[in-house]
Design an enzyme around this catalytic site. Structure first.
Site, PDB file in Angstrom:
ATOM      1  N   SER A 134       0.739  -1.126   0.114  1.00 50.34           N
ATOM      2  CA  SER A 134      -0.010   0.006   0.002  1.00 50.34           C
ATOM      3  C   SER A 134       0.930   1.165  -0.070  1.00 50.34           C
ATOM      4  CB  SER A 134      -1.109  -0.083   1.305  1.00 50.34           C
ATOM      5  OG  SER A 134      -1.755   0.866   1.024  1.00 50.34           O
ATOM      6  N   HIS A 170      -4.344  -1.461  -4.173  1.00 46.86           N
ATOM      7  CA  HIS A 170      -5.864  -1.844  -3.785  1.00 46.86           C
ATOM      8  C   HIS A 170      -7.129  -1.789  -4.904  1.00 46.86           C
ATOM      9  CE1 HIS A 170      -4.146  -2.326   0.278  1.00 46.86           C
ATOM     10  NE2 HIS A 170      -3.887  -0.979   0.271  1.00 46.86           N
TER      11      HIS A 170
END
Length: 242
Positions: A134, A170
């Site tokens: 991330s 994501h």
């Protein structure tokens, strides 16, 4: 050993809930460690939880998972002060640097304040494998989309730019990610780049994307660029299942 070329594995994965620990490392992290080419000793893996505020619980979860995996763990924190005397020296002594998720905007600001940005470049150039999830994926790139400022995603465009691309994470699990990433590239706010569904990573040698890899079935990676008509063009990439 260090890799012969600068190596980054930028991911939307690499950890999962553990059976006996809060975290356990999954196939993407295993690949990052394998890329370091260590034999005859435990691989040295250093955690930076800057994006999560150097939370002590976050650090503890890393150490538990690292010990269970047979790694030799360490960490670099910058809050409330750096926990090592020389960050560059510490990172250069590692085989793998693993960067956790959270606020990529906060991570970049604190890294620059404490010289971690320069230390990371030195480690990358020396062949230490850089990886993370991330925020720990976006940071290596020019920028990407982030929830650092609130629930409505914004663009961050002051990444370390070790890689001359944008990065979307994501991509399949957060509904704002795909349209915001595409819009930023279409407008020129971000350069062309690559995006990953959860469980997928991007392996770079130097500044070249070598392959996309996945620790989950049915997951994708994508190239996104600005087309001649000014619209975003998304192209699926081949993804190798680990």
């Amino acid at each position: 050993m260090t890799t012969e070329q600068p190596t980054i594995l930028a991911t939307s994965g690499g950890i999962r809930p553990g059976a006996r620990t809060r975290w356990e490392f999954s196939e993407l992290t295993d690949l990052a460690v394998d890329l370091a080419g260590i034999s005859g000793r435990a691989p040295k893996v250093c955690f930076l939880g800057t994006a999560g505020g150097d939370d002590s619980a976050y650090v503890s979860f890393f150490y538990e998972a690292a010990v269970a995996a047979g790694f030799a763990p360490s960490h670099v924190a910058v809050l409330s002060m750096p926990n090592v005397a020389d960050i560059t020296e510490h990172l250069l002594a590692q085989d793998v640097v693993w960067v956790g998720g959270g606020s990529v905007a906060g991570l970049l600001a604190l890294w620059r304040l404490h010289g971690v940005d320069q230390a990371m470049r030195a480690a990358w150039e020396a062949g230490v494998v850089l990886t993370g999830v991330s925020a720990g994926s976006i940071c290596w790139h020019v920028g990407g989309t982030t929830d650092s400022f609130g629930p409505d995603l914004r663009v961050v465009s002051d990444g370390l730019a070790l890689l001359p691309f944008s990065n979307g994470v994501h991509y399949d699990s957060e509904e704002q990610r795909r349209p915001k990433f595409q819009a930023a590239i279409a407008s020129g706010e971000l350069p062309a780049g690559y995006a990953t569904d959860d469980g997928v990573g991007l392996l770079y040698r130097g500044t070249e994307l070598v392959e996309a890899v996945s620790e989950s079935d049915g997951k994708g990676a994508y190239e996104v660029r600005r087309g001649e008509d000014g619209q975003a063009v998304e192209t699926p990439l081949d993804v190798r299942r680990l």
